[in-house]
Motif scaffolding. Structure first.
Motif, PDB file in Angstrom:
ATOM      1  N   ASN A  99       0.836  -1.204   0.000  1.00 56.21           N
ATOM      2  CA  ASN A  99       0.000   0.000   0.000  1.00 56.21           C
ATOM      3  C   ASN A  99       0.872   1.257   0.000  1.00 56.21           C
ATOM      4  O   ASN A  99       0.910   2.001   0.991  1.00 56.21           O
ATOM      5  N   ASN A 165      -3.126   1.283   8.561  1.00 59.65           N
ATOM      6  CA  ASN A 165      -3.839   0.064   8.194  1.00 59.65           C
ATOM      7  C   ASN A 165      -5.206   0.114   8.880  1.00 59.65           C
ATOM      8  O   ASN A 165      -5.324  -0.157  10.075  1.00 59.65           O
ATOM      9  N   GLU A 166      -6.227   0.484   8.127  1.00 64.68           N
ATOM     10  CA  GLU A 166      -7.565   0.657   8.707  1.00 64.68           C
ATOM     11  C   GLU A 166      -8.083  -0.634   9.327  1.00 64.68           C
ATOM     12  O   GLU A 166      -8.749  -0.615  10.362  1.00 64.68           O
ATOM     13  N   ASN A 167      -7.785  -1.760   8.675  1.00 70.39           N
ATOM     14  CA  ASN A 167      -8.275  -3.039   9.187  1.00 70.39           C
ATOM     15  C   ASN A 167      -7.627  -3.418  10.516  1.00 70.39           C
ATOM     16  O   ASN A 167      -8.215  -4.153  11.317  1.00 70.39           O
ATOM     17  N   LEU A 168      -6.432  -2.895  10.754  1.00 70.21           N
ATOM     18  CA  LEU A 168      -5.757  -3.164  12.011  1.00 70.21           C
ATOM     19  C   LEU A 168      -6.260  -2.242  13.118  1.00 70.21           C
ATOM     20  O   LEU A 168      -6.440  -2.659  14.260  1.00 70.21           O
ATOM     21  N   GLU A 169      -6.479  -0.969  12.783  1.00 71.83           N
ATOM     22  CA  GLU A 169      -6.840   0.011  13.804  1.00 71.83           C
ATOM     23  C   GLU A 169      -8.329   0.022  14.159  1.00 71.83           C
ATOM     24  O   GLU A 169      -8.684   0.258  15.313  1.00 71.83           O
ATOM     25  N   PHE A 170      -9.189  -0.216  13.196  1.00 67.95           N
ATOM     26  CA  PHE A 170     -10.624  -0.101  13.453  1.00 67.95           C
ATOM     27  C   PHE A 170     -11.109  -0.971  14.614  1.00 67.95           C
ATOM     28  O   PHE A 170     -11.866  -0.499  15.486  1.00 67.95           O
ATOM     29  N   PRO A 171     -10.715  -2.255  14.672  1.00 73.49           N
ATOM     30  CA  PRO A 171     -11.203  -3.089  15.786  1.00 73.49           C
ATOM     31  C   PRO A 171     -10.787  -2.558  17.158  1.00 73.49           C
ATOM     32  O   PRO A 171     -11.468  -2.831  18.156  1.00 73.49           O
ATOM     33  N   PHE A 194     -12.839   6.695   9.511  1.00 69.81           N
ATOM     34  CA  PHE A 194     -13.725   5.818  10.279  1.00 69.81           C
ATOM     35  C   PHE A 194     -15.063   6.506  10.551  1.00 69.81           C
ATOM     36  O   PHE A 194     -15.382   6.861  11.703  1.00 69.81           O
TER      37      PHE A 194
END
Length: 412
Positions: A99, A165-171, A194
Motif C-alpha cells: 500500500n 492500516n484501517e483493518n488493524l486500527e478499526f477493531p 472511520f
C-alpha cells in the motif's frame, strides 16, 4: 467516595502529548479522583513534572521494552518481546510495500501494540478502575490489559495525513467507550477514515500546565541582539513540521529585508529551531541559498521554553498538525504566533486576533513575518489579547468528570 482513574503513557520525553498530559494531571482534582499513572518507560524531562498527588505506578520491565532499541531488548533478556517487535516490523513493511503512499508512515505503533501486547502480562493486579485513559499509542494496552468500567482513548493526530492500516486500527478504536479528539479538524480527519465511529467522539481541548511552562521559561536566558529579529520554531525535524522549507522561507525574508531595509527596525534576523533530528540536508540548502547564518538549529533541548520566551515571533510552518501544543505554549507565553494554513489551523488560531494564519508556501510565510514586523500595533494588540485570555484549557477536565458521573456540585 472518590473515583479511580488510570492513565497510560509510553514515556515522558519533550513533546506535545507529554506536555498536555501534564496539563490534564494538573487539572484533575485529587479531592475528586485517585489517579494512577502507568508510564511504560520512566524517562523524559516531564517525569519531574508529574504532580505529587499522582500515584506513579512502578516501571514494568516488559512494557519498558516497547521502544528500546531492538538489540537492547534481546540483551536485557526479553526474547519474546524482541521477536514480537521483529514480527511487527515485518508486517508493517509488508503493508507499506503493498500500500504505497506519500503520506507519513505512522502505523508502526499499531503493529507494535498488536504484536507485543500478546506477550505482555496484564495489569489486573492494579485492580479495577472507574475510568482508564489510553493517552497515546499503542491503544491496545489499556483496551486489553487493564480492568475498568469505562475506557477512553486520546486522538492527537490528523488522520488525513498519515498512512494507516484501517483493518488493524478499526477493531481497536471501536471497542473504546469514547474517543477523545483534541480539535474539530482532528475529528474531521478521523471520521474521514472511520465514519461509523462518529458517536464515540468526544472533543476535548488540550490542557496545558501554565505554571510549569512559565517557570521553565525563566530558568535560562537567551542572548539576543536588540537590532536582530529573532524567530523561533520548536519541534522534531519531520515532514509534518516542514522545516525542510525554512531555508527557502528565510531566503524570501532576506530579500524583503534587502528591499525594505530602511523601513525595518531590525538590521537582520535569526530563525532559531529547537528539536531533534538530522538537519544536515537543511543546513546544505541554507548554505546554497545564502542564509546559513540566519537559520540556526539548536538541536534537542529538555527545556525549549526560554527560546520561545526570548523570541520576537513564534513561527509554526507545518504541513499538517492535529492541534499543535507548542503553538498553545507560545500563546501562554504571550508571543505573536504565525502558523500556516494547514487543515486544522482555524481551530488553533483566530486569525488576526490571537495570531496570524498565512498560506502554506514559502513566500507567504516570509511575507507574513515581514508584515507583522512592520505592524507594531498589530503585534501589541495580539500580545495584549493573549495576556487577558486563558490558553490552558483547564475547564475541559469537566468533560472527563462527566464520563464517570462527577460534577462541580458533588460532595467532596
Amino acid at each position: 467516595m472518590k473515583k479511580k482513574i488510570i492513565i497510560s503513557m509510553h514515556y515522558m520525553e519533550i513533546g506535545g502529548a507529554e506536555s498536555s498530559l501534564i496539563g490534564l494531571l494538573e487539572a484533575l482534582d485529587p479531592s475528586k479522583v485517585d489517579i494512577d499513572l502507568f508510564v511504560f518507560a520512566h524517562h523524559g524531562v516531564f517525569m519531574s513534572a508529574i504532580p505529587n498527588y499522582v500515584n506513579l505506578l512502578p516501571e514494568d520491565n516488559g512494557y519498558a521494552m516497547m521502544e528500546e532499541p531492538l538489540a537492547m531488548v534481546f540483551k536485557k533478556g526479553h526474547p519474546l518481546i524482541g521477536m514480537a517487535r521483529l514480527l511487527a516490523k515485518w508486517k508493517m513493511n509488508r503493508f507499506y510495500k503493498q500500500n504505497p503512499s506519500e503520506k507519513d508512515r505512522s502505523a508502526g505503533f499499531a503493529y507494535i501494540g498488536n504484536e507485543v501486547g500478546r506477550v505482555l502480562h496484564n495489569l489486573y493486579n492494579f485492580g479495577e478502575y472507574d475510568l482508564a485513559i489510553s493517552y497515546n499509542y499503542p491503544h491496545n494496552i489499556v483496551l486489553e490489559n487493564v480492568m475498568a468500567k469505562k475506557k477512553i482513548a486520546w486522538l492527537h493526530t490528523d488522520y488525513r495525513h498519515i498512512s494507516i492500516n484501517e483493518n488493524l486500527e478499526f477493531p481497536i478504536w471501536r471497542k473504546y467507550d469514547q474517543i477523545v479528539s483534541i480539535s474539530p479538524g482532528v475529528t474531521e480527519g478521523f471520521l474521514s477514515v472511520f465514519p461509523s465511529l462518529k458517536d464515540k467522539i468526544l472533543e476535548c481541548e488540550n490542557m496545558l500546565p501554565k505554571a510549569y511552562i512559565e517557570t521553565k521559561a525563566t530558568q535560562a536566558s537567551i542572548d539576543k541582539e536588540v537590532d536582530v529579529l529573532t524567530l523561533c520554531s520548536v519541534g522534531r525535524i519531520s515532514n509534518a513540521k516542514n522545516y525542510d522549507n525554512i531555508p527557502n522561507m528565510a531566503s524570501e525574508l532576506k530579500e524583503l529585508f534587502k528591499l525594505h531595509g530602511s523601513k525595518i527596525k531590525y538590521k537582520d534576523f535569526k530563525w532559531v529551531i529547537v528539536g531533534p533530528g538530522d538537519h544536515s540536508t537543511i543546513d546544505a540548502l541554507s548554505e546554497d541559498l545564502g542564509v546559513r547564518d540566519n537559520v540556526i538549529f539548536m538541536g534537542p533541548s529538555d527545556n525549549p521554553y526560554p527560546y520561545i520566551k526570548g523570541c520576537d515571533i513564534y513561527v509554526h510552518p507545518s504541513r499538517y498538525e492535529g492541534k499543535s501544543i507548542v503553538v498553545r505554549e507560545a500563546q501562554v507565553l504571550c508571543k505573536p504566533v504565525i502558523i500556516t494554513n494547514y487543515p486544522t489551523a482555524v481551530s488553533q488560531i483566530n486569525n488576526g486576533v490571537d495570531g496570524v494564519i498565512c498560506e502554506l508556501d514559502n513566500k507567504s510565510v516570509a511575507e507574513a513575518i515581514y508584515a507583522l514586523v512592520m505592524d507594531s500595533n498589530r503585534q501589541s494588540t495580539i500580545i495584549n489579547y493573549l495576556k487577558t485570555h486563558d490558553y490552558t484549557g483547564g475547564a475541559e477536565v469537566e468533560k472527563i468528570y462527566s464520563l464517570i458521573g462527577l460534577n462541580d456540585n458533588m460532595e467532596k
